[in-house]
Enzyme design. Structure first.
Site, PDB file in Angstrom:
ATOM      1  N   SER A 145       9.413  -5.281   1.992  1.00  0.00           N
ATOM      2  CA  SER A 145       9.366  -6.258   3.037  1.00  0.00           C
ATOM      3  C   SER A 145       7.993  -6.241   3.718  1.00  0.00           C
ATOM      4  O   SER A 145       7.276  -5.087   3.822  1.00  0.00           O
ATOM      5  CB  SER A 145      10.180  -6.095   4.327  1.00  0.00           C
ATOM      6  OG  SER A 145       9.985  -6.435   5.498  1.00  0.00           O
ATOM      7  N   LEU A 204      11.516  -1.413  -0.944  1.00  0.00           N
ATOM      8  CA  LEU A 204      10.393  -1.232  -0.036  1.00  0.00           C
ATOM      9  C   LEU A 204       9.575  -2.649  -0.029  1.00  0.00           C
ATOM     10  O   LEU A 204       8.237  -2.590   0.031  1.00  0.00           O
ATOM     11  CB  LEU A 204       9.251  -0.367  -0.667  1.00  0.00           C
ATOM     12  CG  LEU A 204       9.706   1.190  -0.253  1.00  0.00           C
ATOM     13  CD1 LEU A 204       9.944   2.035  -1.763  1.00  0.00           C
ATOM     14  CD2 LEU A 204       8.697   2.093   0.483  1.00  0.00           C
ATOM     15  N   LEU A 215      16.886 -10.643  -9.527  1.00  0.00           N
ATOM     16  CA  LEU A 215      16.056  -9.691 -10.097  1.00  0.00           C
ATOM     17  C   LEU A 215      15.824  -9.907 -11.809  1.00  0.00           C
ATOM     18  O   LEU A 215      16.649 -10.704 -12.325  1.00  0.00           O
ATOM     19  CB  LEU A 215      16.987  -8.372  -9.862  1.00  0.00           C
ATOM     20  CG  LEU A 215      17.395  -7.926  -8.566  1.00  0.00           C
ATOM     21  CD1 LEU A 215      18.081  -6.705  -8.696  1.00  0.00           C
ATOM     22  CD2 LEU A 215      15.922  -7.673  -7.716  1.00  0.00           C
ATOM     23  N   TYR A 241      11.819  -9.009  11.824  1.00  0.00           N
ATOM     24  CA  TYR A 241      11.636  -7.737  11.303  1.00  0.00           C
ATOM     25  C   TYR A 241      12.647  -6.588  11.621  1.00  0.00           C
ATOM     26  O   TYR A 241      13.458  -6.055  10.971  1.00  0.00           O
ATOM     27  CB  TYR A 241      10.239  -7.147  11.403  1.00  0.00           C
ATOM     28  CG  TYR A 241       9.843  -6.059  10.668  1.00  0.00           C
ATOM     29  CD1 TYR A 241       9.926  -5.954   8.981  1.00  0.00           C
ATOM     30  CD2 TYR A 241       9.470  -4.758  11.121  1.00  0.00           C
ATOM     31  CE1 TYR A 241       9.500  -4.786   8.414  1.00  0.00           C
ATOM     32  CE2 TYR A 241       9.138  -3.389  10.345  1.00  0.00           C
ATOM     33  CZ  TYR A 241       9.299  -3.494   9.123  1.00  0.00           C
ATOM     34  OH  TYR A 241       8.921  -2.533   8.288  1.00  0.00           O
ATOM     35  N   PHE A 289       0.865  -1.225  -0.014  1.00  0.00           N
ATOM     36  CA  PHE A 289      -0.125   0.060   0.014  1.00  0.00           C
ATOM     37  C   PHE A 289       1.006   1.409   0.090  1.00  0.00           C
ATOM     38  O   PHE A 289       0.549   2.089  -0.738  1.00  0.00           O
ATOM     39  CB  PHE A 289      -1.101  -0.203   1.208  1.00  0.00           C
ATOM     40  CG  PHE A 289      -0.965   0.716   2.270  1.00  0.00           C
ATOM     41  CD1 PHE A 289      -1.358   2.094   2.596  1.00  0.00           C
ATOM     42  CD2 PHE A 289       0.162   0.178   3.320  1.00  0.00           C
ATOM     43  CE1 PHE A 289      -1.104   2.703   3.732  1.00  0.00           C
ATOM     44  CE2 PHE A 289       0.210   0.720   4.497  1.00  0.00           C
ATOM     45  CZ  PHE A 289      -0.325   2.202   4.583  1.00  0.00           C
ATOM     46  N   VAL A 290       1.897   1.406   0.810  1.00  0.00           N
ATOM     47  CA  VAL A 290       2.867   2.555   0.721  1.00  0.00           C
ATOM     48  C   VAL A 290       3.668   2.489  -0.605  1.00  0.00           C
ATOM     49  O   VAL A 290       3.547   3.551  -1.429  1.00  0.00           O
ATOM     50  CB  VAL A 290       3.815   2.546   1.713  1.00  0.00           C
ATOM     51  CG1 VAL A 290       4.936   3.476   1.678  1.00  0.00           C
ATOM     52  CG2 VAL A 290       3.033   2.762   3.224  1.00  0.00           C
ATOM     53  N   LYS A 316      24.526  -0.110  -7.682  1.00  0.00           N
ATOM     54  CA  LYS A 316      25.985   0.394  -8.004  1.00  0.00           C
ATOM     55  C   LYS A 316      26.273   0.082  -9.421  1.00  0.00           C
ATOM     56  O   LYS A 316      26.838   0.953 -10.096  1.00  0.00           O
ATOM     57  CB  LYS A 316      26.751  -0.734  -7.292  1.00  0.00           C
ATOM     58  CG  LYS A 316      28.310  -0.970  -7.503  1.00  0.00           C
ATOM     59  CD  LYS A 316      29.070  -1.804  -6.474  1.00  0.00           C
ATOM     60  CE  LYS A 316      30.298  -2.086  -6.852  1.00  0.00           C
ATOM     61  NZ  LYS A 316      30.709  -3.313  -7.522  1.00  0.00           N
ATOM     62  N   LYS A 337      15.706  -5.252   9.651  1.00  0.00           N
ATOM     63  CA  LYS A 337      15.741  -4.051   9.071  1.00  0.00           C
ATOM     64  C   LYS A 337      17.015  -3.367   9.741  1.00  0.00           C
ATOM     65  O   LYS A 337      17.693  -2.446   9.021  1.00  0.00           O
ATOM     66  CB  LYS A 337      14.197  -3.182   9.621  1.00  0.00           C
ATOM     67  CG  LYS A 337      13.227  -3.452   8.636  1.00  0.00           C
ATOM     68  CD  LYS A 337      13.706  -2.942   7.150  1.00  0.00           C
ATOM     69  CE  LYS A 337      12.347  -3.153   6.175  1.00  0.00           C
ATOM     70  NZ  LYS A 337      12.811  -2.829   4.847  1.00  0.00           N
TER      71      LYS A 337
END
Ligand code: UDP
Length: 322
Positions: free
Chosen positions: A89, A87, A73, A159, A23-24, A119, A163
Site C-alpha cells: 500500500s 506490503l 496476481l 488508509y 523503500f521498506v 491458502k 488497514k
C-alpha cells in the site's frame, strides 16, 4: 516464555513480496535475498521506485512481476511458496488525497488475493498494518490492545480504515481456513530508498536542511512521532514472521520526539543554516505517537540499534546520491 529463534539461512525458501519497489519492502527483500531465499517481487510502481527494483535485480535469486495485485496476481502454478508479505500500500499522507481508491483497493481486494494465494500454497502470510489503525490515539504509548480513535470519513480514512479492514480480513480468513498469518503495525519509519518527494516529515526536513531552505513545521511542532530506521524495522518484520503468534505486534522505535525537536536536531546533525517556518496543521494529524514494543521484546531479542543521528546521516547520504 520461549524466545523466537530466527533462521540463519532461508536457502530453499520462496518468498512473494507485494510492494517490492517501496523503500521498506525493497530493504526487506534484500535482507531475504542475503539470507538465501528466492524472492518474487510484485509492484505496479504507483509509488514505488524502479531504482529499488534495479538494486534487487542484481541478485540472481530475485524475480519481478509488474502487476496490480488487486486486479490479478501472476500465475504461480507449480511453484512452492513459503512466505507471502503484504506490503503493497501507498503509505504517505500525501498519497491519501491523490490515491484514496487505489489504497482502499490494494488493502482490501489486494490483501484478499494474497491471502488466497497463501491458502492455496500452504504458506505463511504477513500483513503490514500500521500505527494509523490507532488514529489520533487517546492512549499513550500505544499498546496492541488499544482499539483506536479513527475518523472514518477524514482525510486519513482511506488508509486507516482499509488497514483496519486488512487486519480484520486477515484475522477472519485465518480463522475460517486455518491459514497461518501474522500482523505487524508499523510506526514511523525512515531511511535510504525513501522517495525524496514523498511528503513525509523526514525526507522533507532533510532535503530542506541540505539546501538551507526553511524547514516547514505543520502546526506548532508540538505533535510527536517516534522514528525507526528502516533496517531495524525490517529486523522486526522478520522477527514477527518467525513468531508463532497471529495477533498484531507493534513494531518501531519508541524514542519519541516533537516535530520541532526533530527539525532542530536535523539542522544540527546536517550543519544546516535553515530556519523554522510554521504552516497549518493538516486535519486529523495525530497529536502523539509512540509504540509500546513490550510485546515483541517479550518474545524476542528485538531492539532497534540505529540511533537517530546515525540514521539521519545515512538517509541524507542517500538523498545526496539522487
Ligand atoms: N510534518 C511537518 N512538516 C512536514 C511534513 C510533516 O511538520 O514538512 C508533520 C506532520 O504534520 C505530522 C508529522 O510531521 O505531524 C509526521 O508526518 P508524516 O507525513 O511524516 O507522517 P504521519 O506520521 O503523519 O503519518
Amino acid at each position: 516464555m520461549s524466545k523466537i529463534v530466527l533462521p540463519e539461512s532461508l536457502e530453499g525458501k520462496t518468498v512473494v513480496l507485494a510492494g517490492a519497489a517501496g523503500f521498506v519492502p525493497s530493504t526487506l527483500a534484500e535482507k531475504y535475498l542475503n539470507l538465501g531465499a528466492r524472492v518474487i517481487g510484485l509492484d505496479n510502481f504507483i509509488t514505488g521506485s524502479k531504482s529499488n527494483i534495479e538494486i534487487l535485480s542484481k541478485y540472481e535469486n530475485f524475480d519481478f512481476h509488474e502487476c496490480n495485485i488487486y486486479e490479478s496476481l501472476p500465475d504461480f502454478k507449480g511453484l512452492d511458496i513459503d512466505y507471502v508479505f503484504s506490503l503493497a500500500s501507498p503509505a504517505s499522507p500525501i498519497d491519501f488525497s491523490t490515491l484514496p481508491l487505489e489504497i482502499m483497493r490494494v488493502n482490501s481486494e489486494g490483501t484478499l488475493k494474497l491471502l488466497e494465494l497463501t491458502k492455496e500454497k500452504g504458506a505463511r502470510f504477513l500483513e503490514a498494518s500500521t500505527s494509523e489503525v490507532y488514529g489520533d490515539p487517546e492512549v499513550h504509548p500505544q499498546t496492541e490492545d488499544y482499539v483506536g480513535h479513527v475518523n472514518p470519513i477524514g482525510p486519513r480514512a482511506c488508509y486507516d480504515e482499509s488497514k483496519r479492514y486488512a487486519e480484520a480480513l486477515t484475522t477472519s480468513f485465518a480463522k475460517k481456513y486455518n491459514v497461518d498469518t501474522r500482523i505487524v503495525r508499523i510506526f514511523n519509519t525512515y531511511g535510504p530508498r525513501m522517495r525524496p518527494d514523498d511528503g513525509r516529515v523526514i525526507p522533507n526536513f532533510i532535503n530542506q536542511a541540505m539546501k538551507n531552505e526553511d524547514i516547514t513545521i505543520y502546526g506548532d511542532g508540538g505533535q510527536t512521532r517516534s522514528f525507526c530506521f528502516v533496517t531495524d524495522l525490517c529486523e522486526a518484520i522478520h522477527t514477527v514472521m518467525h513468531s508463532d503468534d497471529s495477533s498484531p505486534f507493534n513494531i518501531g522505535n519508541p524514542d519519541e520526539y516533537t516535530i520541532k525537536e526533530c527539525a532542530e536536531f536535523i539542522i544540527k546533525v546536517l550543519g544546516s543554516s535553515s530556519k523554522l517556518t510554521y504552516l497549518p496543521l493538516p486535519k486529523d494529524d495525530p497529536r502523539r505517537r509512540r509504540p509500546d514494543i513490550t510485546k515483541i521484546q517479550s518474545v524476542s531479542d528485538y531492539k532497534p540499534v540505529v540511533g537517530f543521528e546515525e540514521g539521519l546521516k545515512k538517509t541524507a547520504e542517500y538523498f545526496k546520491t539522487l
